[in-house]
Design an enzyme around this catalytic site. Structure first.
Site, PDB file in Angstrom:
ATOM      1  N   GLU A 109     -12.847  -2.733  11.545  1.00  0.00           N
ATOM      2  CA  GLU A 109     -12.818  -1.966  10.299  1.00  0.00           C
ATOM      3  C   GLU A 109     -13.884  -2.459   9.330  1.00  0.00           C
ATOM      4  O   GLU A 109     -14.510  -1.665   8.628  1.00  0.00           O
ATOM      5  CB  GLU A 109     -11.421  -2.092   9.681  1.00  0.00           C
ATOM      6  CG  GLU A 109     -11.295  -1.452   8.321  1.00  0.00           C
ATOM      7  CD  GLU A 109      -9.898  -1.591   7.716  1.00  0.00           C
ATOM      8  OE1 GLU A 109      -9.006  -2.176   8.364  1.00  0.00           O
ATOM      9  OE2 GLU A 109      -9.705  -1.109   6.592  1.00  0.00           O
ATOM     10  N   ASP A 141      -8.126  -9.239   3.592  1.00  0.00           N
ATOM     11  CA  ASP A 141      -7.907  -8.140   4.529  1.00  0.00           C
ATOM     12  C   ASP A 141      -8.974  -8.093   5.613  1.00  0.00           C
ATOM     13  O   ASP A 141      -9.847  -7.226   5.567  1.00  0.00           O
ATOM     14  CB  ASP A 141      -7.902  -6.814   3.752  1.00  0.00           C
ATOM     15  CG  ASP A 141      -7.384  -5.658   4.577  1.00  0.00           C
ATOM     16  OD1 ASP A 141      -6.938  -5.902   5.705  1.00  0.00           O
ATOM     17  OD2 ASP A 141      -7.446  -4.514   4.100  1.00  0.00           O
ATOM     18  N   TRP A 156      -8.760  -2.757  -5.448  1.00  0.00           N
ATOM     19  CA  TRP A 156      -9.319  -1.951  -4.362  1.00  0.00           C
ATOM     20  C   TRP A 156     -10.824  -1.745  -4.567  1.00  0.00           C
ATOM     21  O   TRP A 156     -11.431  -0.940  -3.882  1.00  0.00           O
ATOM     22  CB  TRP A 156      -8.618  -0.589  -4.274  1.00  0.00           C
ATOM     23  CG  TRP A 156      -7.252  -0.664  -3.659  1.00  0.00           C
ATOM     24  CD1 TRP A 156      -6.678  -1.752  -3.074  1.00  0.00           C
ATOM     25  CD2 TRP A 156      -6.291   0.390  -3.543  1.00  0.00           C
ATOM     26  NE1 TRP A 156      -5.419  -1.446  -2.615  1.00  0.00           N
ATOM     27  CE2 TRP A 156      -5.144  -0.130  -2.892  1.00  0.00           C
ATOM     28  CE3 TRP A 156      -6.271   1.738  -3.937  1.00  0.00           C
ATOM     29  CZ2 TRP A 156      -4.011   0.631  -2.616  1.00  0.00           C
ATOM     30  CZ3 TRP A 156      -5.134   2.491  -3.668  1.00  0.00           C
ATOM     31  CH2 TRP A 156      -4.019   1.942  -3.011  1.00  0.00           C
ATOM     32  N   GLU A 213       0.829  -1.215   0.000  1.00  0.00           N
ATOM     33  CA  GLU A 213       0.000   0.000   0.000  1.00  0.00           C
ATOM     34  C   GLU A 213       0.863   1.266   0.000  1.00  0.00           C
ATOM     35  O   GLU A 213       0.613   2.202   0.741  1.00  0.00           O
ATOM     36  CB  GLU A 213      -0.946   0.003   1.206  1.00  0.00           C
ATOM     37  CG  GLU A 213      -1.907  -1.165   1.179  1.00  0.00           C
ATOM     38  CD  GLU A 213      -2.953  -1.130   2.287  1.00  0.00           C
ATOM     39  OE1 GLU A 213      -2.622  -0.677   3.396  1.00  0.00           O
ATOM     40  OE2 GLU A 213      -4.081  -1.565   2.029  1.00  0.00           O
TER      41      GLU A 213
HETATM   42  C1  GCV Z   1      -2.596   0.164   8.343  1.00  0.00           C
HETATM   43  C2  GCV Z   1      -6.066  -2.355   5.321  1.00  0.00           C
HETATM   44  C3  GCV Z   1      -6.513  -1.131   6.046  1.00  0.00           C
HETATM   45  C4  GCV Z   1      -5.375  -0.129   6.179  1.00  0.00           C
HETATM   46  C5  GCV Z   1      -4.211  -0.822   6.877  1.00  0.00           C
HETATM   47  C6  GCV Z   1      -3.812  -2.031   6.052  1.00  0.00           C
HETATM   48  C7  GCV Z   1      -2.698  -2.829   6.703  1.00  0.00           C
HETATM   49  O1  GCV Z   1      -5.812  -2.079   3.993  1.00  0.00           O
HETATM   50  O2  GCV Z   1      -7.603  -0.553   5.388  1.00  0.00           O
HETATM   51  O3  GCV Z   1      -5.835   0.963   6.917  1.00  0.00           O
HETATM   52  O4  GCV Z   1      -3.128   0.046   7.045  1.00  0.00           O
HETATM   53  O5  GCV Z   1      -4.918  -2.891   5.929  1.00  0.00           O
HETATM   54  O6  GCV Z   1      -3.008  -3.809   7.355  1.00  0.00           O
HETATM   55  O7  GCV Z   1      -1.553  -2.470   6.559  1.00  0.00           O
END
Ligand code: GCV
Length: 727
Positions: free
Chosen positions: A420, A392, A570, A318
């Site tokens: 989340e 995720d 995404w 990311e």
């Molecule tokens: C900390 C997902 C979340 C991100 C997070 C990422 C990760 O994509 O939406 O906010 O980033 O996981 O675990 O690194």
């Protein structure tokens, strides 16, 4: 006279009222006692008849409080017993009567040394709790090899009383199955918490290191009570400033608060820190200057924090920098950091949540593809941190195929505690069943019974290093987690990190007993609600193996229509692949063949439309709308039924909770009731929006009796939430 009398009367009334108020206040527990701040450590008075049974069993305490850890253990025991039983035990040097509690180690307690207890095999952190006879007196001993074990034993002993268990014939032996039991805080230096729904970060960086908020101590108490022994203070999307002296001093202050509780501090390291704060031109892990910089940095950190745990790293994921920016591997990057902390006994937790720059044919395959070829190439103080599933933290994912596939590289579990993807803080979703489902999953890498739990506790492959991480749901809210019930997710994470073979249900029950009430007729409905709650979320958000259908960016609410943007993986359409023919991601041999990343028997099961568990159906297969499900319904009807079932379950949870009115303190009862009504509204929204959207592909009518969505698809698509929290 009358006037004077009246004045006197008023004064007297005021005086009586004041006395009554003072009496009420001093009799009442602390002002905020029932806003959730006290977590599962409320220690409220037991029923008089129950307290009367326990009191003589804990009349005396023999425990030296002369080290920081023994002193906090002692304070906790006195605090707990005073709260639960109305009086703390008398301190004593010897067992001079019945009802003695003896706590310590052979080194700190001559009484324990004389007992010659079998403490071998308990390690540093294990303990035993046993009913014994000392000089003809009935006693309970809480013994360990080291103080921290005695602290954990103390919390366990308190838990026995908190949950109303008998103390008469105890013979308990406990040692953690997993070494690193850590929280990962995704907390930024400006106190914003990425994916946090409980206010700001609890770390008040600006006031640190001088002001130590008492909350830090309560945080440590809560963690120690469930065996958590590490905390990564800052976000994996890390800011290099965390590694500068100013912030190291602050981290050291926190480490000082946590140390007596057996909790080590770790930091997320930004891979490009040598450039950003070191003035180097590169962060190439094979560059000698870069290696030197990290070694010096590690030495510096250990000067601030002598027991620093080590680094957590998110690299080449990311947009985060990493070794691949220099044509190096994850192993090159991890090993460089591992070499830097090795002389100090530190570890590197290197995350396997990676995305390559090029879009893959299936994102689910990426971590496995990148990491399996590196098996055996990591230093022995590196542990690779793997999310429970390959995408995720979705409401449901099959276990990550990496588990079991790297026999020569320790792998640790990463669960998400913050919700989340499961309704933020307002939805009640107890994650115990989800954690258990993953840990119990059978990788079949070494025959049947090769569970993920055995990978994580190291027994399957003989890992020397083991760990479990939970992405924290803790913030500055009075109730810590944003909701009363989200505390249970912190709790169950700790309990399962200690022992990954534990069952979610008894943990829900013990949590409910300590958090709400010891009455069975309160505990039972609460535990039932909790146990069904995650499945309800799966049903109303992503039934039958669907995944990644949430709103874009902030991840709030339904967004199955999300498409476009910088990367296909995404979007939602990438994952559900709905069209006129059917729905689901074909990961079988005829599709992306992600199933081949599992051991052959598992791959055969998941890859076969007839054998795949229905809960994973659309994760692994693209299935026609009229496909006949086990229920006899066509897929489309089953999908609608599941969505509705999720909403119905939430409605029932609301009714169950209403029936508990009067059995729970009003403040917390009211908050939970309101959150359940928010959840019901949002569950309905998820159902309606999803059905409205997928119906455009299925072109089928709703099954009989199923209500149409409240609004048009356009209405749902137009909803926008620019300020949703945690983004
Ligand atoms: C900390 C997902 C979340 C991100 C997070 C990422 C990760 O994509 O939406 O906010 O980033 O996981 O675990 O690194």
């Amino acid at each position: 006279m009358r006037r004077a009398g009246r004045r006197l009367g008023l004064a007297a009334v005021a005086m009586v009222a004041m006395v009554a108020m003072v009496a009420a206040l001093s009799a009442a527990p602390a002002v905020h006692a029932e806003d959730g701040y006290d977590l599962w450590l409320r220690y409220v008075a037991l029923a008089p008849e129950q307290a009367a049974v326990y009191r003589p069993q804990v009349a005396q305490l023999v425990m030296a409080g002369d080290t920081p850890t023994r002193s906090v253990a002692r304070a906790e025991l006195l605090r707990g017993l005073a709260g639960l039983l109305g009086s703390a035990p008398a301190a004593s040097d010897a067992a001079s009567a019945d009802g003695v509690v003896i706590v310590g180690t052979p080194a700190s307690s001559p009484l324990i040394a004389a007992m010659r207890l079998k403490l071998q095999g308990l390690g540093r952190e294990g303990y035993l709790i046993r009913s014994v006879d000392v000089d003809g007196h009935r006693a309970t001993v809480i013994a360990a090899n080291e103080d921290v074990g005695a602290l954990y034993g103390t919390f366990h002993f308190l838990r026995l009383i908190q949950t109303g268990q008998p103390l008469a014939a105890l013979d308990l032996r406990q040692a953690p199955h997993v070494q690193l039991r850590v929280l990962n805080h995704w907390d930024n230096l400006d106190r914003h918490v990425e994916r946090g729904y409980a206010g700001e970060s609890i770390w008040d960086w600006h006031k640190l290191p001088d002001y130590l908020d008492p909350r830090y101590t309560d945080y440590a108490r809560a963690n120690a009570s469930i065996g958590i022994n590490g905390t990564v203070l800052n976000n994996v999307n890390a800011n290099a400033l965390s590694l500068t002296p100013m912030y190291l001093e602050k981290a050291a202050a926190l480490a000082g608060v946590f140390r007596p509780y057996g909790i080590r501090v770790y930091l997320s390291a930004r891979f490009s820190a040598p450039i950003e704060i070191g003035g180097l031109k590169t962060a190439d892990p094979l560059d000698p200057q870069v290696q030197r910089w990290w070694r010096d940095k590690a030495d510096e950190i250990y000067r601030y924090i002598p027991d620093f745990g080590g680094f957590l790293v998110k690299a080449n994921s990311e947009g985060q920098p990493g070794p691949q920016d220099y044509g190096r591997t994850h192993a090159d990057g991890a090993n460089m950091l591992a070499d830097a902390v090795k002389p100090h006994g530190g570890v590197v937790m290197w995350r396997a949540f990676v995305y390559s720059h090029e879009e893959p044919d299936d994102r689910a395959k990426q971590a496995y593809s990148e990491f399996v070829p590196l098996d055996g190439r990591f230093r022995d103080n590196v542990i690779v941190q793997v999310k429970n599933g390959a995408i995720d933290f979705q409401p449901r994912e099959p276990f990550h195929p990496l588990f079991g596939a790297m026999p020569k590289t320790p792998l640790m579990m990463e669960f998400q505690i913050t919700k989340e993807y499961l309704g933020f803080a307002t939805h009640l979703a107890y994650l115990g069943p989800m954690y258990q489902e993953t840990l119990d999953a059978d990788t079949q890498r070494r025959g049947k019974g090769s569970t993920v739990a055995k990978v994580v506790d190291g027994s399957l492959h003989g890992y020397k290093l083991t760990g479990m991480a939970g992405v924290a749901n803790i913030g500055s809210d009075r109730n810590w987690s944003g909701s009363q019930f989200d505390q249970a997710n912190w709790y169950v994470f700790g309990r399962m990190a200690w022992d990954p073979t534990l069952n979610a249900k008894p943990i829900a029950e013990e949590w409910a007993r300590m958090t709400f009430s010891n009455d069975d007729d309160v505990v039972k409905p609460i535990a039932e609600m909790m146990m069904g709650s995650r499945e309800a979320v799966v049903d109303y958000m992503t039934p039958l193996g669907l995944h990644h259908l949430m709103g874009n960016g902030h991840h709030y609410g339904p967004g199955p229509w999300v498409s476009g943007g910088p990367r296909a993986d995404w979007t939602s359409v990438y994952y559900h692949r709905a069209n006129q023919d059917g729905i689901g991601f074909d990961r079988s041999a005829s599709g992306s063949n992600a199933v081949a990343q599992y051991a052959p028997p598992v791959a055969r099961e998941f890859g076969d439309l007839k054998r795949v568990p229905e809960k994973y159906l659309l994760w692994f297969h693209h299935v026609p709308w009229d496909y006949r499900m086990q229920s006899g319904r066509p897929l489309w009807d089953e999908l609608v039924y599941r969505y509705s079932h999720g909403v119905d379950t939430v409605r029932q949870m609301g009714q169950t909770w209403q029936r508990l009115d009067g059995r729970i303190d009003p403040e917390r009862h009211a908050q939970v009731a309101t959150f359940l009504s928010i959840q019901e509204k949002e569950a309905q929204w998820w159902r309606d929006a999803s059905i409205a959207y997928f119906q455009t592909f299925s072109q089928r009518p709703l099954p009989q009796g199923q209500a149409p969505p409240a609004h048009s698809l356009e209405y749902y698509e137009a909803l926008s939430f620019p300020f949703a929290p945690g983004h």
